[in-house]
Design a protein around this motif. Structure first.
Motif, PDB file in Angstrom:
ATOM      1  N   VAL A 119       0.774  -0.979   0.037  1.00 43.87           N
ATOM      2  CA  VAL A 119      -0.113   0.010   0.069  1.00 43.87           C
ATOM      3  C   VAL A 119       0.998   1.385  -0.054  1.00 43.87           C
ATOM      4  O   VAL A 119       1.672   1.292   0.756  1.00 43.87           O
ATOM      5  CB  VAL A 119      -0.866  -0.087   1.084  1.00 43.87           C
ATOM      6  N   ASP A 120       0.812   2.127  -1.042  1.00 42.95           N
ATOM      7  CA  ASP A 120       1.452   3.086  -0.970  1.00 42.95           C
ATOM      8  C   ASP A 120       0.734   4.593  -0.257  1.00 42.95           C
ATOM      9  O   ASP A 120      -0.507   4.561  -0.270  1.00 42.95           O
ATOM     10  CB  ASP A 120       1.496   3.768  -2.627  1.00 42.95           C
ATOM     11  N   TRP A 121       1.634   5.186   0.583  1.00 42.47           N
ATOM     12  CA  TRP A 121       0.906   6.371   1.149  1.00 42.47           C
ATOM     13  C   TRP A 121      -0.147   5.943   2.153  1.00 42.47           C
ATOM     14  O   TRP A 121      -1.234   6.625   1.856  1.00 42.47           O
ATOM     15  CB  TRP A 121       0.668   7.537   0.274  1.00 42.47           C
ATOM     16  N   ARG A 122       0.130   4.815   2.841  1.00 45.96           N
ATOM     17  CA  ARG A 122      -0.853   4.145   3.751  1.00 45.96           C
ATOM     18  C   ARG A 122      -1.689   5.484   4.851  1.00 45.96           C
ATOM     19  O   ARG A 122      -2.833   5.181   4.856  1.00 45.96           O
ATOM     20  CB  ARG A 122      -0.314   3.092   4.319  1.00 45.96           C
ATOM     21  N   LEU A 123      -0.839   6.256   5.143  1.00 46.54           N
ATOM     22  CA  LEU A 123      -1.432   7.063   6.034  1.00 46.54           C
ATOM     23  C   LEU A 123      -1.983   8.419   5.564  1.00 46.54           C
ATOM     24  O   LEU A 123      -2.459   9.466   6.183  1.00 46.54           O
ATOM     25  CB  LEU A 123      -0.213   7.533   7.186  1.00 46.54           C
ATOM     26  N   ASP A 124      -1.909   8.415   4.215  1.00 44.09           N
ATOM     27  CA  ASP A 124      -2.501   9.687   3.543  1.00 44.09           C
ATOM     28  C   ASP A 124      -3.737   9.222   2.857  1.00 44.09           C
ATOM     29  O   ASP A 124      -3.607   8.967   1.620  1.00 44.09           O
ATOM     30  CB  ASP A 124      -1.516  10.387   2.533  1.00 44.09           C
ATOM     31  N   PRO A 125      -5.058   9.622   3.170  1.00 46.41           N
ATOM     32  CA  PRO A 125      -6.024   8.967   2.561  1.00 46.41           C
ATOM     33  C   PRO A 125      -6.232   9.632   1.295  1.00 46.41           C
ATOM     34  O   PRO A 125      -6.992   8.946   0.368  1.00 46.41           O
ATOM     35  CB  PRO A 125      -7.298   9.552   3.533  1.00 46.41           C
ATOM     36  N   GLU A 126      -5.822  10.938   0.707  1.00 47.89           N
ATOM     37  CA  GLU A 126      -5.939  11.381  -0.293  1.00 47.89           C
ATOM     38  C   GLU A 126      -4.939  10.551  -1.493  1.00 47.89           C
ATOM     39  O   GLU A 126      -5.025  10.892  -2.573  1.00 47.89           O
ATOM     40  CB  GLU A 126      -5.551  12.983  -0.411  1.00 47.89           C
ATOM     41  N   HIS A 133      10.064  -1.268  12.852  1.00 47.90           N
ATOM     42  CA  HIS A 133       9.848   0.231  12.841  1.00 47.90           C
ATOM     43  C   HIS A 133       8.869   0.396  11.739  1.00 47.90           C
ATOM     44  O   HIS A 133       8.819  -0.051  10.542  1.00 47.90           O
ATOM     45  CB  HIS A 133      11.269   0.845  12.755  1.00 47.90           C
ATOM     46  N   ARG A 134       8.225   1.592  11.845  1.00 47.90           N
ATOM     47  CA  ARG A 134       7.412   2.337  10.935  1.00 47.90           C
ATOM     48  C   ARG A 134       8.171   3.502  10.278  1.00 47.90           C
ATOM     49  O   ARG A 134       8.592   4.293  11.244  1.00 47.90           O
ATOM     50  CB  ARG A 134       5.843   2.839  11.321  1.00 47.90           C
ATOM     51  N   CYS A 135       8.159   3.799   9.079  1.00 47.21           N
ATOM     52  CA  CYS A 135       8.661   4.773   8.555  1.00 47.21           C
ATOM     53  C   CYS A 135       8.313   6.105   9.287  1.00 47.21           C
ATOM     54  O   CYS A 135       6.973   6.415   9.445  1.00 47.21           O
ATOM     55  CB  CYS A 135       8.448   4.943   6.924  1.00 47.21           C
ATOM     56  N   GLU A 136       9.226   7.066   9.505  1.00 45.04           N
ATOM     57  CA  GLU A 136       8.950   8.165  10.388  1.00 45.04           C
ATOM     58  C   GLU A 136       8.345   9.515   9.470  1.00 45.04           C
ATOM     59  O   GLU A 136       7.815  10.403   9.811  1.00 45.04           O
ATOM     60  CB  GLU A 136       9.853   8.840  11.015  1.00 45.04           C
ATOM     61  N   ASP A 137       8.025   9.143   8.197  1.00 43.91           N
ATOM     62  CA  ASP A 137       7.297  10.135   7.286  1.00 43.91           C
ATOM     63  C   ASP A 137       5.891   9.986   7.584  1.00 43.91           C
ATOM     64  O   ASP A 137       5.276   8.996   7.749  1.00 43.91           O
ATOM     65  CB  ASP A 137       7.441   9.622   5.701  1.00 43.91           C
ATOM     66  N   ARG A 138       5.452  11.215   7.956  1.00 37.06           N
ATOM     67  CA  ARG A 138       4.100  11.203   8.589  1.00 37.06           C
ATOM     68  C   ARG A 138       2.941  10.565   7.331  1.00 37.06           C
ATOM     69  O   ARG A 138       1.860  10.424   8.080  1.00 37.06           O
ATOM     70  CB  ARG A 138       3.730  12.535   8.946  1.00 37.06           C
ATOM     71  N   HIS A 139       3.301  10.405   6.354  1.00 40.65           N
ATOM     72  CA  HIS A 139       2.412  10.109   5.411  1.00 40.65           C
ATOM     73  C   HIS A 139       2.580   8.463   4.646  1.00 40.65           C
ATOM     74  O   HIS A 139       1.639   7.997   4.052  1.00 40.65           O
ATOM     75  CB  HIS A 139       1.973  10.932   4.042  1.00 40.65           C
TER      76      HIS A 139
END
Length: 202
Positions: free
Chosen positions: A23-30, A153-159
């Motif tokens: 999943v790309d950009w999992r934390l960014d709904p847009e 660890h989860r990538c620290e990029d917020r998105h």
């Protein structure tokens, strides 16, 4: 079922985490993007990471063509297993409930076989549409029980949302990719420092 071209990332350091990272950009709904858009994508991915042989992939394609609705249901179940396991790994869920449901089925459909190098691995008793789901359940079960998970660890990029095992010498890896999320965040941090310094001199 035509096998699609598929980009496969191996940044996770474990095949189960690489599967989470489909999943790309999992934390960014847009911007969120699904790489495994069909059962065929799942089969292609499993072949690329060598959990399926080309012959097995071809047979699964034939089975999917013969029963598209069952293949679609399997696809839905596979993504549910992935996302539920991801939520448990990242602490967003208390337990991997989907894995707990799937694992007895995966064991029942599999047998342990010794390879030429003396190691043992699970293999499907019979190739069926459920084989990809069972293989992935076994991989997640292995990961959840592995001491290597202490480096999760989860990538620290917020998105971003991609996950990995930190095997760096100092255990200080912050990004899924230093040249992607790492560079982007360093540039952003630098720009923010410049902006603050300029504002303080007004």
């Amino acid at each position: 079922m035509e096998m699609p071209e598929l980009a496969v990332s191996r940044l996770g350091g474990d095949v189960a985490l690489d599967f989470c990272n489909t999943v790309d950009w999992r934390l960014d709904p847009e911007r969120r993007g699904e790489r495994l858009r069909s059962y065929a994508h799942v089969v292609a991915w499993l072949e690329r990471v060598e959990l399926l042989t080309p012959a097995a992939s071809e047979r699964l394609a034939e089975l999917a063509d013969a029963d598209p609705s069952a293949a679609a249901a399997e696809h839905t179940g596979i993504l549910a297993l992935r996302d539920d396991s991801y939520a448990a790994l990242t602490g967003d869920a208390s337990s991997p409930a989907a894995l707990e449901r799937e694992l007895p089925l995966a064991h029942a459909a599999s047998r342990l076989e010794r390879s030429a190098d003396g190691t043992w691995a699970w293999h499907p008793r019979t190739l069926a549409l459920g084989t990809p789901r069972h293989l992935l359940a076994l991989e997640f079960a292995r990961l959840f029980a592995s001491p290597a998970l202490s480096g999760f660890h989860r990538c620290e990029d917020r998105h971003c949302g991609w996950v990995f095992l930190d095997t760096s010498r100092q255990h200080n890896r912050r990004w899924c990719s230093s040249t992607d999320c790492g560079n982007r965040n360093r540039v952003r941090a630098h720009a923010e420092r410049v902006r603050r310094e300029a504002a303080s001199q007004r």
